[in-house]
Design an enzyme around this catalytic site. Sequence first.
Site, PDB file in Angstrom:
ATOM      1  N   HIS A 140      -2.355  -8.350  -7.987  1.00  0.00           N
ATOM      2  CA  HIS A 140      -2.242  -6.702  -7.626  1.00  0.00           C
ATOM      3  C   HIS A 140      -0.255  -7.260  -6.803  1.00  0.00           C
ATOM      4  CE1 HIS A 140      -4.997  -3.644  -8.541  1.00  0.00           C
ATOM      5  NE2 HIS A 140      -6.223  -4.811  -8.048  1.00  0.00           N
ATOM      6  N   ASP A 144       2.522  -4.805  -7.032  1.00  0.00           N
ATOM      7  CA  ASP A 144       3.527  -4.318  -5.597  1.00  0.00           C
ATOM      8  C   ASP A 144       4.643  -4.421  -5.922  1.00  0.00           C
ATOM      9  OD1 ASP A 144       1.032  -3.433  -4.499  1.00  0.00           O
ATOM     10  OD2 ASP A 144       1.071  -5.006  -3.287  1.00  0.00           O
ATOM     11  N   GLU A 170       1.922   4.780  -8.903  1.00  0.00           N
ATOM     12  CA  GLU A 170       2.891   4.173  -9.602  1.00  0.00           C
ATOM     13  C   GLU A 170       4.177   5.274  -9.886  1.00  0.00           C
ATOM     14  OE1 GLU A 170       0.145   4.022 -12.512  1.00  0.00           O
ATOM     15  OE2 GLU A 170       0.200   3.710 -10.375  1.00  0.00           O
TER      16      GLU A 170
END
Length: 285
Positions: A140, A144, A170
């Site tokens: 993750h 990010d 997203e």
Amino acid sequence: MTRRSQRILGKSVVVTIIAIVATFALSFTARLALQMPIDWLSWVECTGISILIGMPVGAYIFAQAETIQETCDKLEKSYAALREAHDRLTFLTSHDQMTGLLSRGEFIARMERKRDEGECDTLLLVDPDHFSLVNDRHGHSKGDETLVRIAKVLVYMTRPGDSVGRLGGEEFGILLRDVRKEQAMMIAENIRRHIEGIPWVKGRQDDVRVTVSIGGAEIARNADAEDVLRAAARCVREAKQRGRNQVSSEFEIARLRDVANRNRAADSNETELQPTSRSGTIADG
């Protein structure tokens, strides 16, 4: 002695000296006008009275002035800190913390601005393709980072008057101010190419190539923001159905549907004509 005490004492001494000079001038002028003698007692009176009254009164006044000034300085600092905290809180409530883009609520609020007659904005929805693969393969944190890099591209590729927001997860939104859909599609295509050309993860066999699908919809003068969002979302789905890494808009969807309808109509006509030709052949035979 503190600086505060030094300032108070210095101002009090200056005021007392001025008071002594003024007292001498007034007293001696009056004595000369009344033809009264000027003796040593006159000097003592003018000097002593001025010092006894001027110094305490001056010290008190200047002490109060220093206290008021210090209070004003503290209030000014408190106001500046409060204003900074308010600005920071306003930014946090209206912006996404990770990307720094506008939040969904703030973005929609800007979509709902009042437009003049003939003025038209365009909304672009930007959605990364197969974004879950980035999180699954690289974690993750890399996901990010990918979103942050996409956000930077969107800000870089838009004008200062445009608005860029993270609408959730997203999904990103771009509000192109006073731009028609045809020009907006050119901007969307440049954004798509720019993101496609960014090297994301190097030196790995399981490299993930990040692309985006973009949908666009015009925002007319009295358009409802949610209706425009739904129209742009349909365009994004259309772009993904066409293979992803595509740009789609409402007029393109209509054109594709017209082509599909014409093709189906042509196929239907051919189907209807085939039995007739067969029966004619059999009769001739």
